[in-house]
Design an enzyme around this catalytic site. Structure first.
Site, PDB file in Angstrom:
ATOM      1  N   TYR A  86      -8.478  20.525 -38.621  1.00 48.33           N
ATOM      2  CA  TYR A  86      -9.533  20.185 -37.670  1.00 48.33           C
ATOM      3  C   TYR A  86     -10.808  20.970 -37.990  1.00 48.33           C
ATOM      4  O   TYR A  86     -11.909  20.445 -37.948  1.00 48.33           O
ATOM      5  CB  TYR A  86      -9.081  20.467 -36.235  1.00 48.33           C
ATOM      6  CG  TYR A  86     -10.063  19.933 -35.218  1.00 48.33           C
ATOM      7  CD1 TYR A  86      -9.960  18.630 -34.744  1.00 48.33           C
ATOM      8  CD2 TYR A  86     -11.126  20.714 -34.769  1.00 48.33           C
ATOM      9  CE1 TYR A  86     -10.872  18.122 -33.845  1.00 48.33           C
ATOM     10  CE2 TYR A  86     -12.052  20.217 -33.865  1.00 48.33           C
ATOM     11  CZ  TYR A  86     -11.924  18.922 -33.401  1.00 48.33           C
ATOM     12  OH  TYR A  86     -12.842  18.422 -32.522  1.00 48.33           O
ATOM     13  N   PHE A 138     -36.775   0.713 -40.627  1.00 50.04           N
ATOM     14  CA  PHE A 138     -35.440   0.181 -40.847  1.00 50.04           C
ATOM     15  C   PHE A 138     -34.801   0.019 -39.458  1.00 50.04           C
ATOM     16  O   PHE A 138     -35.069   0.803 -38.554  1.00 50.04           O
ATOM     17  CB  PHE A 138     -34.572   1.059 -41.761  1.00 50.04           C
ATOM     18  CG  PHE A 138     -33.232   0.405 -41.981  1.00 50.04           C
ATOM     19  CD1 PHE A 138     -33.141  -0.741 -42.764  1.00 50.04           C
ATOM     20  CD2 PHE A 138     -32.096   0.873 -41.348  1.00 50.04           C
ATOM     21  CE1 PHE A 138     -31.919  -1.397 -42.903  1.00 50.04           C
ATOM     22  CE2 PHE A 138     -30.879   0.221 -41.499  1.00 50.04           C
ATOM     23  CZ  PHE A 138     -30.791  -0.914 -42.278  1.00 50.04           C
ATOM     24  N   THR A 139     -33.959  -1.004 -39.334  1.00 48.26           N
ATOM     25  CA  THR A 139     -33.435  -1.403 -38.015  1.00 48.26           C
ATOM     26  C   THR A 139     -32.848  -0.236 -37.210  1.00 48.26           C
ATOM     27  O   THR A 139     -33.332   0.090 -36.126  1.00 48.26           O
ATOM     28  CB  THR A 139     -32.380  -2.503 -38.196  1.00 48.26           C
ATOM     29  OG1 THR A 139     -31.395  -2.054 -39.133  1.00 48.26           O
ATOM     30  CG2 THR A 139     -33.013  -3.788 -38.726  1.00 48.26           C
ATOM     31  N   ASP A 229     -35.121   9.511 -45.518  1.00 49.06           N
ATOM     32  CA  ASP A 229     -33.930   8.661 -45.497  1.00 49.06           C
ATOM     33  C   ASP A 229     -33.477   8.546 -46.952  1.00 49.06           C
ATOM     34  O   ASP A 229     -34.052   7.796 -47.740  1.00 49.06           O
ATOM     35  CB  ASP A 229     -34.271   7.293 -44.903  1.00 49.06           C
ATOM     36  CG  ASP A 229     -33.039   6.404 -44.792  1.00 49.06           C
ATOM     37  OD1 ASP A 229     -32.063   6.646 -45.531  1.00 49.06           O
ATOM     38  OD2 ASP A 229     -33.054   5.467 -43.975  1.00 49.06           O
ATOM     39  N   LYS A 272     -23.931   3.984 -49.270  1.00 49.62           N
ATOM     40  CA  LYS A 272     -24.713   3.316 -50.318  1.00 49.62           C
ATOM     41  C   LYS A 272     -24.657   4.141 -51.608  1.00 49.62           C
ATOM     42  O   LYS A 272     -23.631   4.173 -52.251  1.00 49.62           O
ATOM     43  CB  LYS A 272     -26.162   3.108 -49.842  1.00 49.62           C
ATOM     44  CG  LYS A 272     -26.314   1.930 -48.872  1.00 49.62           C
ATOM     45  CD  LYS A 272     -25.986   2.292 -47.464  1.00 49.62           C
ATOM     46  CE  LYS A 272     -26.509   1.300 -46.457  1.00 49.62           C
ATOM     47  NZ  LYS A 272     -26.093   1.643 -45.086  1.00 49.62           N
ATOM     48  N   ARG A 396     -33.164 -10.940 -43.324  1.00 46.26           N
ATOM     49  CA  ARG A 396     -34.041  -9.778 -43.118  1.00 46.26           C
ATOM     50  C   ARG A 396     -35.431 -10.318 -42.815  1.00 46.26           C
ATOM     51  O   ARG A 396     -36.349 -10.240 -43.610  1.00 46.26           O
ATOM     52  CB  ARG A 396     -34.075  -8.878 -44.368  1.00 46.26           C
ATOM     53  CG  ARG A 396     -32.781  -8.147 -44.660  1.00 46.26           C
ATOM     54  CD  ARG A 396     -32.542  -6.855 -43.900  1.00 46.26           C
ATOM     55  NE  ARG A 396     -31.959  -6.952 -42.592  1.00 46.26           N
ATOM     56  CZ  ARG A 396     -31.183  -6.030 -42.040  1.00 46.26           C
ATOM     57  NH1 ARG A 396     -30.852  -4.933 -42.694  1.00 46.26           N
ATOM     58  NH2 ARG A 396     -30.731  -6.167 -40.816  1.00 46.26           N
ATOM     59  N   PHE A 463     -29.631  -9.103 -34.769  1.00 49.67           N
ATOM     60  CA  PHE A 463     -29.198  -9.831 -35.974  1.00 49.67           C
ATOM     61  C   PHE A 463     -27.704  -9.744 -36.214  1.00 49.67           C
ATOM     62  O   PHE A 463     -27.117 -10.609 -36.836  1.00 49.67           O
ATOM     63  CB  PHE A 463     -29.966  -9.308 -37.206  1.00 49.67           C
ATOM     64  CG  PHE A 463     -29.828  -7.830 -37.416  1.00 49.67           C
ATOM     65  CD1 PHE A 463     -30.663  -6.944 -36.755  1.00 49.67           C
ATOM     66  CD2 PHE A 463     -28.864  -7.322 -38.263  1.00 49.67           C
ATOM     67  CE1 PHE A 463     -30.541  -5.571 -36.944  1.00 49.67           C
ATOM     68  CE2 PHE A 463     -28.724  -5.961 -38.460  1.00 49.67           C
ATOM     69  CZ  PHE A 463     -29.555  -5.083 -37.781  1.00 49.67           C
TER      70      PHE A 463
HETATM   71  N1  F0G Z   1     -31.107   3.794 -43.577  1.00 52.70           N
HETATM   72  C1  F0G Z   1     -31.142   2.759 -44.434  1.00 52.70           C
HETATM   73  C2  F0G Z   1     -32.293   2.647 -45.384  1.00 52.70           C
HETATM   74  C3  F0G Z   1     -30.114   1.814 -44.426  1.00 52.70           C
HETATM   75  O1  F0G Z   1     -30.169   0.802 -45.289  1.00 52.70           O
HETATM   76  C4  F0G Z   1     -29.046   1.951 -43.502  1.00 52.70           C
HETATM   77  C5  F0G Z   1     -27.991   0.963 -43.448  1.00 52.70           C
HETATM   78  C6  F0G Z   1     -29.055   3.037 -42.623  1.00 52.70           C
HETATM   79  C7  F0G Z   1     -30.096   3.940 -42.700  1.00 52.70           C
HETATM   80  C8  F0G Z   1     -27.974   3.227 -41.592  1.00 52.70           C
HETATM   81  O2  F0G Z   1     -26.808   3.667 -42.191  1.00 52.70           O
HETATM   82  O3  F0G Z   1     -25.194   1.771 -41.848  1.00 52.70           O
HETATM   83  O4  F0G Z   1     -24.419   4.041 -42.539  1.00 52.70           O
HETATM   84  O5  F0G Z   1     -25.229   3.673 -40.248  1.00 52.70           O
HETATM   85  N2  F0G Z   1     -28.102  -0.142 -44.007  1.00 52.70           N
HETATM   86  C9  F0G Z   1     -27.070  -1.159 -44.121  1.00 52.70           C
HETATM   87  C10 F0G Z   1     -27.629  -2.323 -44.880  1.00 52.70           C
HETATM   88  C11 F0G Z   1     -26.380  -1.514 -42.865  1.00 52.70           C
HETATM   89  O6  F0G Z   1     -26.892  -3.312 -44.991  1.00 52.70           O
HETATM   90  O7  F0G Z   1     -28.751  -2.269 -45.360  1.00 52.70           O
HETATM   91  P1  F0G Z   1     -25.334   3.265 -41.668  1.00 52.70           P
END
Ligand code: F0G
Length: 471
Positions: A86, A138-139, A229, A272, A396, A463
């Site tokens: 843990y 970014f979303t 990021d 990624k 997108r 989305f």
């Molecule tokens: N920042 C970027 C640039 C991303 O592309 C993503 C996720 C995140 C942050 C968030 O990270 O998914 O690990 O919580 N992008 C995915 C995509 C979902 O399909 O582009 P996460």
């Protein structure tokens, strides 16, 4: 007979020298294309939203490069070395060392994935009412900034919003836009600069070293911090190596370390670049921010030495970081994306240029000029591609952009794109050919294609779960 008639191998004939991936395949996962009739049914059941398809109904899955990479034999071996204590897991210290070595930050907080880290950094450093300038939204990032009381302000260069601009660093921050915001709102009202490399929503476009250096200088003059990021930062470094003077002979790892040195910390979706199926981290240089984030992680993610990951996941991640910065890996990764992009470009299909690091972005506005943006051209394109060949892509455009929190109207982004995202080390060149041919087929049929109407809309990140019907 002249020399010309002597049979030759293709290589000799054209003096051609191909490159190939720096790996071979040890284990395969069967995939299969269901019939057109079954795809029609699956698409209707999913409300024409590719996020709602079952993966068993997908042939080639280009929804995302997130968590979909193939791990190496070494990473799988590492999975067997999980220390599932843990507290104080051995694997956490391996991870910490890998991040310190390759990214260069001082303090590490593990999280379950990227948005866990976005949550922590947003809550730790944004004061209600502050602005957060960034090189395109970014979303999930912007949502966490908004939930923390911040207002995101786009300060990317104008070229980023033009899918035909060939600017080599379309991810760059426009320093005049940052300066104007400082002049208007005051440096104290800026929480930090939210810098992403590469820029996902712009088409995987890079930020140059000169730009981050200049941004650092500007921010130093005003006492503003810069957080990165780092999700696809390794791919960003490939473009610096390729395009920026003075970096051609520097290894990716050295470029990464230099770039990060101009920032105060980073959040990471390790799913990624870092070549794992799950995981994330936050890394910062300031102890005060670290203290806050490390305290919060125990509330939202897990203890500060695992943050929602199993020990084995942290080991795979630590090894993935080392693999991710190898030059031949990055070259092959971006090379495969480019291969697909070149095929589509040769066939006249409108895509975002130059081709970025992780995906091909089809330009739905030029693909379907007759479909208005409120009938969701990118969403339509993703649905048509699935119907044609079982290839899954992602919207997108206006659906991803969501609604303006103040007016409640759709946000209409300049870029209306459909993303073909390439997982790392998963598909072959033949898969890319199949994808390109399918895109070409729906492009040839474009005039017969109609748009969609939205029939269900969730409140957050719509989305993912919105449903549509064909018009
Ligand atoms: N920042 C970027 C640039 C991303 O592309 C993503 C996720 C995140 C942050 C968030 O990270 O998914 O690990 O919580 N992008 C995915 C995509 C979902 O399909 O582009 P996460």
């Amino acid at each position: 007979m002249t020399d010309h008639h002597i049979p030759q191998t293709m290589g000799q004939q054209f003096g051609r020298r191909s490159w190939a991936e720096p790996w071979k395949i040890k284990m395969v996962e069967p995939i299969h294309m269901i019939s057109r009739e079954q795809r029609e049914q699956a698409a209707a059941d999913a409300g024409y939203n590719t996020f709602l398809l079952r993966s068993a109904d997908v042939y080639i899955d280009l929804l995302t490069d997130s968590g979909t990479s193939a791990m190496s034999d070494r990473q799988w071996a590492g999975m067997m070395l999980g220390d599932e204590a843990y507290a104080g897991s051995v694997n956490f210290y391996h991870l910490e060392e890998a991040i310190q070595t390759y990214y260069g930050y001082r303090y590490i907080v593990p999280t379950h994935q990227g948005r866990g880290a976005e949550h922590l950094i947003s809550q730790a450093v944004i004061k209600k009412g502050q602005f957060v300038p960034g090189n395109m939204y970014f979303t999930t990032t912007r949502l966490h900034q908004e939930l923390a009381g911040g207002t995101f302000v786009d300060v990317i260069i104008d070229e980023a919003h033009d899918p035909t601009s060939l600017h080599p660093f379309k991810g760059n921050v426009d320093l005049d836009k940052v300066q104007a915001l400082i002049d208007r709102e005051g440096a104290d009202n800026i929480a930090y600069i939210s810098l992403a490399g590469t820029v996902n929503m712009a088409g995987g476009q890079p930020v140059s070293m000169a730009n981050v250096r200049a941004l650092r200088e500007l921010c130093d003059r005003h006492g503003i911090r810069v957080y990165l990021d780092a999700t696809r930062m390794v791919e960003n470094c490939f473009f610096i190596q390729e395009r920026e003077e003075g970096y051609a002979d520097k290894p990716i790892a050295a470029i990464l370390k230099e770039f990060c040195s101009y920032t105060d910390g980073a959040w990471m979706s390790a799913k990624k670049d870092n070549l794992v199926n799950i995981g994330g981290w936050l890394a910062v240089n300031h102890e005060d921010v670290f203290d806050l984030a490390r305290n919060m992680v125990v509330v939202y993610e897990g203890l500060h030495t695992y943050g929602g990951m199993a020990g084995r996941d942290m080991e795979a991640l630590a090894l993935g970081i080392v693999e991710s910065v190898q030059d031949e890996h990055v070259q092959a990764r971006v090379g495969q994306v480019r291969y697909l992009g070149e095929l589509l470009t040769d066939w006249g299909v409108p895509i975002v240029q130059p081709v970025g690091g992780h995906a091909i972005f089809l330009d739905a506005k030029r693909f379907y000029p007759h479909i208005p943006q409120n009938q969701f051209p990118s969403q339509t394109l993703a649905a048509e591609l699935y119907l044609d060949s079982g290839v899954r892509s992602m919207e997108r455009g206006v659906v991803s952009a969501g609604r303006d929190p103040k007016t409640g109207d759709h946000r209409y982004p300049a870029l209306e794109l459909t993303r073909l995202t390439i997982p790392r080390r998963v598909y072959t060149q033949a898969h890319m050919d199949v994808v390109a041919e399918s895109v070409k087929a729906i492009y040839d049929n474009r005039e017969q294609t109609h748009g969609l109407k939205m029939v269900y809309e969730p409140q957050y990140l719509r989305f993912f779960q919105a449903r549509f019907e064909r018009i």
